[in-house]
Design a protein around this motif. Sequence first.
Motif, PDB file in Angstrom:
ATOM      1  N   LEU A  37      77.296 -55.533 -75.244  1.00 25.85           N
ATOM      2  CA  LEU A  37      76.302 -54.396 -75.322  1.00 25.85           C
ATOM      3  C   LEU A  37      76.635 -53.824 -76.640  1.00 25.85           C
ATOM      4  CD1 LEU A  37      77.221 -52.538 -72.010  1.00 25.85           C
ATOM      5  CD2 LEU A  37      75.155 -53.728 -72.468  1.00 25.85           C
ATOM      6  N   GLU A  38      75.247 -53.193 -77.173  1.00 26.17           N
ATOM      7  CA  GLU A  38      75.349 -52.490 -78.395  1.00 26.17           C
ATOM      8  C   GLU A  38      75.699 -50.947 -78.329  1.00 26.17           C
ATOM      9  OE1 GLU A  38      71.687 -52.958 -80.504  1.00 26.17           O
ATOM     10  OE2 GLU A  38      71.729 -55.116 -80.328  1.00 26.17           O
ATOM     11  N   SER A  39      75.207 -50.424 -77.204  1.00 29.10           N
ATOM     12  CA  SER A  39      75.695 -48.895 -77.053  1.00 29.10           C
ATOM     13  C   SER A  39      75.578 -48.731 -75.464  1.00 29.10           C
ATOM     14  CB  SER A  39      74.858 -48.228 -77.581  1.00 29.10           C
ATOM     15  OG  SER A  39      73.347 -48.426 -77.250  1.00 29.10           O
ATOM     16  N   VAL A  40      76.085 -47.610 -75.000  1.00 26.06           N
ATOM     17  CA  VAL A  40      76.106 -47.266 -73.520  1.00 26.06           C
ATOM     18  C   VAL A  40      75.904 -45.507 -73.540  1.00 26.06           C
ATOM     19  CG1 VAL A  40      77.520 -48.766 -72.580  1.00 26.06           C
ATOM     20  CG2 VAL A  40      78.574 -46.750 -73.497  1.00 26.06           C
ATOM     21  N   PHE A  41      75.535 -45.032 -72.598  1.00 22.67           N
ATOM     22  CA  PHE A  41      75.427 -43.636 -72.408  1.00 22.67           C
ATOM     23  C   PHE A  41      76.512 -43.099 -71.666  1.00 22.67           C
ATOM     24  CE2 PHE A  41      71.041 -44.748 -73.009  1.00 22.67           C
ATOM     25  CZ  PHE A  41      70.600 -43.684 -74.086  1.00 22.67           C
ATOM     26  N   VAL A  42      77.294 -42.300 -72.312  1.00 25.95           N
ATOM     27  CA  VAL A  42      78.326 -41.575 -71.735  1.00 25.95           C
ATOM     28  C   VAL A  42      78.172 -40.315 -71.214  1.00 25.95           C
ATOM     29  CG1 VAL A  42      80.672 -40.695 -72.163  1.00 25.95           C
ATOM     30  CG2 VAL A  42      79.843 -42.916 -73.132  1.00 25.95           C
ATOM     31  N   GLU A  43      78.311 -39.950 -70.055  1.00 26.02           N
ATOM     32  CA  GLU A  43      77.919 -38.599 -69.486  1.00 26.02           C
ATOM     33  C   GLU A  43      79.008 -37.578 -69.884  1.00 26.02           C
ATOM     34  OE1 GLU A  43      76.835 -36.064 -65.088  1.00 26.02           O
ATOM     35  OE2 GLU A  43      77.446 -38.421 -65.145  1.00 26.02           O
ATOM     36  N   ASN A  44      78.495 -36.492 -70.546  1.00 26.75           N
ATOM     37  CA  ASN A  44      79.394 -35.482 -71.111  1.00 26.75           C
ATOM     38  C   ASN A  44      78.710 -34.053 -70.783  1.00 26.75           C
ATOM     39  OD1 ASN A  44      81.049 -33.710 -72.373  1.00 26.75           O
ATOM     40  ND2 ASN A  44      80.977 -35.119 -74.343  1.00 26.75           N
ATOM     41  N   ASN A  45      79.498 -33.281 -69.935  1.00 25.87           N
ATOM     42  CA  ASN A  45      79.135 -31.801 -69.590  1.00 25.87           C
ATOM     43  C   ASN A  45      77.455 -32.132 -69.015  1.00 25.87           C
ATOM     44  OD1 ASN A  45      81.054 -30.594 -70.227  1.00 25.87           O
ATOM     45  ND2 ASN A  45      80.419 -30.468 -72.585  1.00 25.87           N
ATOM     46  N   LYS A  46      77.298 -32.972 -67.933  1.00 27.73           N
ATOM     47  CA  LYS A  46      75.881 -33.317 -67.403  1.00 27.73           C
ATOM     48  C   LYS A  46      74.911 -33.717 -68.095  1.00 27.73           C
ATOM     49  CE  LYS A  46      76.445 -30.498 -63.407  1.00 27.73           C
ATOM     50  NZ  LYS A  46      77.373 -31.073 -62.557  1.00 27.73           N
ATOM     51  N   HIS A  47      75.089 -34.224 -69.579  1.00 26.52           N
ATOM     52  CA  HIS A  47      74.151 -34.777 -70.653  1.00 26.52           C
ATOM     53  C   HIS A  47      74.668 -36.140 -70.881  1.00 26.52           C
ATOM     54  CE1 HIS A  47      72.155 -31.142 -71.233  1.00 26.52           C
ATOM     55  NE2 HIS A  47      73.297 -30.435 -71.445  1.00 26.52           N
ATOM     56  N   LEU A  48      73.767 -37.189 -71.270  1.00 23.77           N
ATOM     57  CA  LEU A  48      73.955 -38.595 -71.284  1.00 23.77           C
ATOM     58  C   LEU A  48      73.960 -38.548 -72.737  1.00 23.77           C
ATOM     59  CD1 LEU A  48      71.950 -40.593 -68.783  1.00 23.77           C
ATOM     60  CD2 LEU A  48      74.272 -39.808 -68.789  1.00 23.77           C
ATOM     61  N   VAL A  49      75.040 -39.140 -73.534  1.00 24.58           N
ATOM     62  CA  VAL A  49      75.253 -38.905 -74.852  1.00 24.58           C
ATOM     63  C   VAL A  49      75.208 -40.471 -75.320  1.00 24.58           C
ATOM     64  CG1 VAL A  49      76.465 -38.326 -76.874  1.00 24.58           C
ATOM     65  CG2 VAL A  49      76.343 -36.940 -74.911  1.00 24.58           C
ATOM     66  N   ILE A  85      79.586 -43.964 -67.381  1.00 21.01           N
ATOM     67  CA  ILE A  85      78.991 -44.716 -68.248  1.00 21.01           C
ATOM     68  C   ILE A  85      77.597 -45.271 -67.650  1.00 21.01           C
ATOM     69  CG2 ILE A  85      78.578 -46.887 -69.523  1.00 21.01           C
ATOM     70  CD1 ILE A  85      81.026 -45.166 -70.665  1.00 21.01           C
ATOM     71  N   TYR A  86      76.490 -44.870 -68.538  1.00 21.15           N
ATOM     72  CA  TYR A  86      75.111 -45.303 -67.823  1.00 21.15           C
ATOM     73  C   TYR A  86      74.364 -46.237 -68.719  1.00 21.15           C
ATOM     74  CZ  TYR A  86      75.667 -41.684 -64.255  1.00 21.15           C
ATOM     75  OH  TYR A  86      76.012 -40.827 -63.238  1.00 21.15           O
ATOM     76  N   LEU A  87      73.665 -47.217 -68.299  1.00 24.35           N
ATOM     77  CA  LEU A  87      72.446 -48.063 -69.051  1.00 24.35           C
ATOM     78  C   LEU A  87      71.031 -47.634 -68.501  1.00 24.35           C
ATOM     79  CD1 LEU A  87      74.348 -51.339 -69.418  1.00 24.35           C
ATOM     80  CD2 LEU A  87      73.855 -49.737 -70.997  1.00 24.35           C
ATOM     81  N   PRO A  88      69.977 -47.667 -69.296  1.00 26.11           N
ATOM     82  CA  PRO A  88      68.829 -47.729 -68.988  1.00 26.11           C
ATOM     83  C   PRO A  88      68.315 -48.775 -67.943  1.00 26.11           C
ATOM     84  CG  PRO A  88      68.784 -47.943 -71.406  1.00 26.11           C
ATOM     85  CD  PRO A  88      70.300 -48.358 -70.694  1.00 26.11           C
ATOM     86  N   LEU A  89      67.603 -48.282 -67.011  1.00 31.01           N
ATOM     87  CA  LEU A  89      67.194 -49.114 -65.880  1.00 31.01           C
ATOM     88  C   LEU A  89      66.579 -50.492 -66.411  1.00 31.01           C
ATOM     89  CD1 LEU A  89      65.532 -46.520 -63.406  1.00 31.01           C
ATOM     90  CD2 LEU A  89      67.513 -47.790 -63.025  1.00 31.01           C
TER      91      LEU A  89
END
Length: 174
Positions: A37-49, A85-89
């Motif tokens: 993976l090149e990047s991921v979204f990390v949840e921080n204070n209910k926001h995806l960074v 950790i999240y990724l786009p659908l």
Amino acid sequence: MRKEDCFYLGKIAKKFSFKGEVLVYLDTDEPELYENLESVFVENNKHLVPFFIETSSLHKNDFLRVRFEDVNTEEDADALVGSPIYLPLTMLPKLTGNKFYFHEVIGFEIEDKRLGVFGKITSINDSTAQPLFEVLNGEVEILVPMIDQFLVKIDRENKKVIMDLPEGLIEMYL
């Protein structure tokens, strides 16, 4: 990026080195799909960074050893431990046949071979040992076990889940 547009991939389980590396637990049957993976979204204070990945490699089957850009110390890594950790659908592999993602069938009608359509799937309860379709029939909620032997067909075109359920299962709710 909104959480609704993403899927849960796993969570940052623990620090790996004193240079800011972390181990990400991957909640998937195919961890090798996420090794580069090149990047991921990390949840921080209910926001995806967004976090960009410098290096990553599989570690003991279900873990991904990751070095994020700008995470260079134990303290930086500590701040991330426990974060989902999240990724786009759009990055989910397409499934065919009777395999499906839980989010994919929400809103589908559910049909029994014997009874016909008996409701709409409103959600999936996977907090039990056996995942359940939560189905709404008017005001009545029906819980249907997601058992492979009951599943006849996922009809994506007509937005239907067709099942062959044991006699009496649906009737006990109605």
